[in-house]
Every structure is written in C-alpha cells, then in structure tokens.
Design an enzyme around this catalytic site. Sequence first.
Site, PDB file in Angstrom:
ATOM      1  N   ILE A  48      19.786  89.049 118.389  1.00  0.00           N
ATOM      2  CA  ILE A  48      20.901  89.920 118.019  1.00  0.00           C
ATOM      3  C   ILE A  48      21.191  90.970 119.082  1.00  0.00           C
ATOM      4  CG2 ILE A  48      21.689  91.612 116.328  1.00  0.00           C
ATOM      5  CD1 ILE A  48      21.836  88.836 115.291  1.00  0.00           C
ATOM      6  N   GLY A  49      20.179  91.688 119.552  1.00  0.00           N
ATOM      7  CA  GLY A  49      20.445  92.741 120.533  1.00  0.00           C
ATOM      8  C   GLY A  49      19.192  93.418 121.013  1.00  0.00           C
ATOM      9  N   GLU A  78      18.087  96.392 125.197  1.00  0.00           N
ATOM     10  CA  GLU A  78      18.500  97.777 124.974  1.00  0.00           C
ATOM     11  C   GLU A  78      17.384  98.813 125.117  1.00  0.00           C
ATOM     12  OE1 GLU A  78      20.528  97.883 121.197  1.00  0.00           O
ATOM     13  OE2 GLU A  78      21.860  96.243 121.705  1.00  0.00           O
ATOM     14  N   TYR A 116      16.630 103.814 105.743  1.00  0.00           N
ATOM     15  CA  TYR A 116      15.721 103.180 104.783  1.00  0.00           C
ATOM     16  C   TYR A 116      14.322 103.346 105.345  1.00  0.00           C
ATOM     17  CZ  TYR A 116      15.650  99.532 108.300  1.00  0.00           C
ATOM     18  OH  TYR A 116      15.524  98.878 109.494  1.00  0.00           O
ATOM     19  N   CYS A 149      15.575 106.213 110.693  1.00  0.00           N
ATOM     20  CA  CYS A 149      16.453 107.363 110.551  1.00  0.00           C
ATOM     21  C   CYS A 149      17.285 107.554 111.819  1.00  0.00           C
ATOM     22  CB  CYS A 149      15.661 108.626 110.235  1.00  0.00           C
ATOM     23  SG  CYS A 149      14.269 108.919 111.353  1.00  0.00           S
ATOM     24  N   ASP A 153      29.319  95.112 117.905  1.00  0.00           N
ATOM     25  CA  ASP A 153      28.749  95.217 116.558  1.00  0.00           C
ATOM     26  C   ASP A 153      29.652  96.039 115.645  1.00  0.00           C
ATOM     27  OD1 ASP A 153      26.443  93.760 117.020  1.00  0.00           O
ATOM     28  OD2 ASP A 153      25.328  95.490 117.741  1.00  0.00           O
ATOM     29  N   HIS A 196      38.092  87.492 104.019  1.00  0.00           N
ATOM     30  CA  HIS A 196      39.347  87.182 104.705  1.00  0.00           C
ATOM     31  C   HIS A 196      39.651  88.212 105.799  1.00  0.00           C
ATOM     32  CE1 HIS A 196      40.362  83.753 102.241  1.00  0.00           C
ATOM     33  NE2 HIS A 196      40.028  84.450 101.171  1.00  0.00           N
ATOM     34  N   HIS A 212      13.371  93.085 108.961  1.00  0.00           N
ATOM     35  CA  HIS A 212      12.888  94.344 108.399  1.00  0.00           C
ATOM     36  C   HIS A 212      11.522  94.174 107.725  1.00  0.00           C
ATOM     37  CE1 HIS A 212      16.359  96.611 109.472  1.00  0.00           C
ATOM     38  NE2 HIS A 212      17.178  95.840 108.787  1.00  0.00           N
ATOM     39  N   CYS A 238      19.041  90.627 112.284  1.00  0.00           N
ATOM     40  CA  CYS A 238      19.521  91.858 112.910  1.00  0.00           C
ATOM     41  C   CYS A 238      18.693  92.111 114.162  1.00  0.00           C
ATOM     42  CB  CYS A 238      19.394  93.012 111.900  1.00  0.00           C
ATOM     43  SG  CYS A 238      20.430  94.441 112.272  1.00  0.00           S
TER      44      CYS A 238
END
Length: 567
Positions: free
Chosen positions: A239-240, A292, A320, A324, A407, A460, A503, A535
């Site tokens: 993802i990144g 990153e 979560y 943070c 993103d 849509h 996660h 993610c």
Amino acid sequence: MASHIVGYPRMGPKRELKFALESFWDGKSSAEDLEKVATDLRASIWKQMAGAGIKYIPSNTFSYYDQVLDTTAMLGAVPERYSWTGGEIGFSTYFSMARGNATVPAMEMTKWFDTNYHFIVPELGPNTKFSYSSHKAVNEYKEAKALGVDTVPVLVGPVSYLLLSKPAKGVEKSFALLSLLSSILPVYKRSSPRVTNEEVQKAAAALKGSDHRRATNVSARLDAQQKKLNLPVLPTTTIGSFPQTVELRRVRREYKAKKISEEEYISAIKEEISKVVKIQEELDIDVLVHGEPERNDMVEYFGEQLSGFAFTANGWVQSYGSRCVKPPIIYGDVSRPNPMTVFWSKLAQSMTSRPMKGMLTGPVTILNWSFVRNDQPRFETCYQIALAIKKEVEDLEAGGIQVIQIDEAALREGLPLRKAEHAFYLDWAVHSFRITNCGVQDTTQIHTHMCYSNFNDIIHSIINMDADVITIENSRSDEKLLSVFREGVKYGAGIGPGVYDIHSPRIPSTEEIADRVNKMLAVLDTNILWVNPDCGLKTRKYNEVKPALTNMVSAAKLIRTQLASAK
C-alpha cells in the site's frame, strides 16, 4: 454558569499511552506497568479539568483501545472464537478482540460516523449472552472520587451500541439488533445508575417514529498500462508505508532539531529506502513503494510543506489503540511552494527496474483530517489543496514515475449526516480528486486507497473518481465490499480488496490468503484484481511484514498457476 465537556484527549501530551501500549504488546513491560501509566494519565487529566474550574468532569472517557470495545467488554458480548470463559474481561481477551492473536483474527473495525476515530464493531445475535464483565466505568468513577474529583461517567448509550453493531456470523442480516435492548439494560443499570429504563425506552420509540468520459475506457486502459509495466495477472503491491523504527523516528527528530546535517539525514533515509526496495524485490512484489521513511504522518508531512497550514506541538488525537495524529489547522489559502515527494520517489525508482509508486495524500483526506478555516466553504479550500496536489502529480510524472497513488482514506468521513446534503458533498469531493490527476497521460497509472469505512452506499461515487486502480480494506469486514459486486455493480477499473489485516500482528498463511483471493475471483475478473494488504505497514514490525508479504506473494503465484492450468 456551569461548564461541562464530554471527553478529553487520552494519549497523553507526550503520547505516554501509545508507548506504554506498544511496550506491553511487545512483551517488554507488564500489565501492571501499563496500568500504572494509565492511572497516572487519568489522575493528571482529572486534576487539570478540576483546576480549570470545570463543574461536570467526565470519567470513563479513557480507553486502552476504543470505547465501543469497552462497552462490549462491559456487556460480556465476547464472540465465541475468543474462548472467553467468563469473569472479569482481562487484557488478553480485550486485545485479542481488537488486534487478533496467533490463531484468531480480530473483530471488524470501522470509523465512527464522520470522523477518523475507529471502533471495533460488536457482533451480536439472538444467542448472545450478556453479563456485567468489566467494571471499568464504576472503577474509574471511584478512582476519581478518591482523588477528590466528582465525575460524570460517560457511556456509549445502549441504543447507539446496538445500532453500531452487526449480526454475528451465521445470523440473518435482517436480525433486529434493537430486540436485544431489554437484555442489555440490566447490565447498563449496574454500570451506571444514571441510565434509566424509561430513558432508553423513549430513545427506542423515537428511533421508530458524474462525468464518465474516462471511466468508459478505464478497463481497456488498465490492460494497456499493465502490459506496458510488465505486470502479471493478479499483480502484487504494497500500500505505501513500511515499518517506522525507533531509529527512523530519532533521525527525523534530530534533523528537525538541527542536531544532524541535511547530508546525514538524506544518507540515513536513503539507506532505509534501499533496504525497503531490496526486501520487496527479494519477495518478488510487482509494484513497489519506497516505504515513506521520511514521513511522520500522511497529512502532517504534506501540511508542513504547503502554505496555509499550522500545527500544534502536542495536540495528539487518538485514531484507535496506540495510533494517534496531530491534525493541522488550515488558516489561509493553500498552495505548494516546492515539490514535496519528487526527490524521494525518483531516488527510489533509480534503485529498481520495477515500477515504483509515487505516494501522495489526496485533497479530501487532507481536508477532513484538518481543522478547517470557516470563512469560506469547505469545497473551496479542498479545491485549493487539489490544485497543489495536481502540481505534485505532474512533477512526479515528469520525473519518470509511472504509477502514482493518491490516497483518499477519509473520503467517506466527510459525508454529512443529513442525507439531503450527501449529493453535493460527493460531487465536490469526487471533483477534487479528479482535479489532482486530470493532466496526466493515459500511460500513467493512477491509484487511490480507502480504508476501514462503509463504502457500499457510495460505490457509484467511488467509480466516478475514475482511478485506474483502487485498493480498499476488506479483510476485517467479512468481505462486505464484495457483496456490492455480487449485487450487480459493474466496475471495470483495477481493484485490490485487502487480503490481510495489517492492524493485527497475526501473520496469515498462504492458504488463507489464497482462499480469500479465490472468493474475490468469484465476483471480480482476473484482469482487474490486484493483491495487496489492507493498508500501510507503518504500525507493523519487519518480523511481521516479511512473512506476511511472503505468504501474500506465494498465494498470488499459486492462483496464477491454477488459472493457467485451467485454461
């Protein structure tokens, strides 16, 4: 005049709770150590509010992970797969529901209404047994009382809790969750005498009473792009972000404080990018990311380089668990004085012959995760951000980057609560995204990513964004996203419903991922399906990332072989 607030930031001014949680999860500290940090944080928060003269001070606003999960624990509504045997729910069961464990995946996670706060979705059914299994609310009230602070306990209301829940696996979707109201009221009454049966019954009674120009050709365009990039069927990508180590955070802090030179900083980041690229090549991932390592947060990093943004020093807001962020303040007109990511993306691309994704945060997400000026409409500010990102996209393309991910993780979060306002918001939000990449060549592949939210009702609008490839969280959501396509929604662009939960520290097997991909292929064409995690990998460790990605690539190769032999 009496004063009252309903909550207070709980991470601590120096993110004390974040580091205490991560130390406990890593086995470096004990449950007692974690509880000590939490107790000290609560005491300091209550004393600060009392010192400020607030009359009605809240308690039970603290959480180790999420207040909805706290309510599930209070009600003893633990799904059977976690093998809870009753009694007071401890950290083992609590964090297994939130993060999964070695053998059992975590519960579904989604976003709280129109915010970036994530909560663990309760799983309920007619056979769910409720019992008073966490005394947290009462204990914290007594804890504050012992400090001489009289508080108002704050709870997620029983009706809200039920409506935020979902039917457990095997239970009909039509199951009336509100039918459980009478079963949970006795537990609520024990946890807070302020919640009365009459109040809840009143609440329950009240509840009763684009442009397709590019989209038409997107599938054919995607086929041409993938051939040009030499991508196989079921291309794999990450993802990144990659793991953000303590050493990386130290390097960024020291560079910002001017304790190390720019040359030393660039050398350290370059070394980390080289490591990330090498790992992905060894794993045989098709489309790479640079990881990153130079970035603190996906909004803060860009806001620091755009005009019109300001930041606090310690304004931490929980997303979560231990995650943070510090939301920026947009106080003026937004523009891009200089390129923001081009140097790092070009550097990463020079290290490999494989496609390297340029990674950007989209304008709607930057807007929705900021405190926005109120002297002009939000869409005007969003268009300003979009034009700034557009310049970055064009500079990346000019620098030889052929795959660019923009993103839009927070697109769903900005949706107004009033349904009458939905269409206007979605119109300018989609338009903002399309502004960012309207000038690129058809040979440049545009990706976007959305995570942990309910997208079924805006599918849509997502199609109208006209991205070449979209990756969306899927693994925690019982593959609800795929049900949209089973119901006949036509989608011709590339799509990567996440194949494993990033996660959670749990590492899925090759067979588990392959099974998930096969379920996707039952409703999606092979030429549009991408294989990727849910993610970014920032919150994980390398000893979790490497085996999980290895299994992901192995699963993709296994299914490619099966598809080839079936022809």
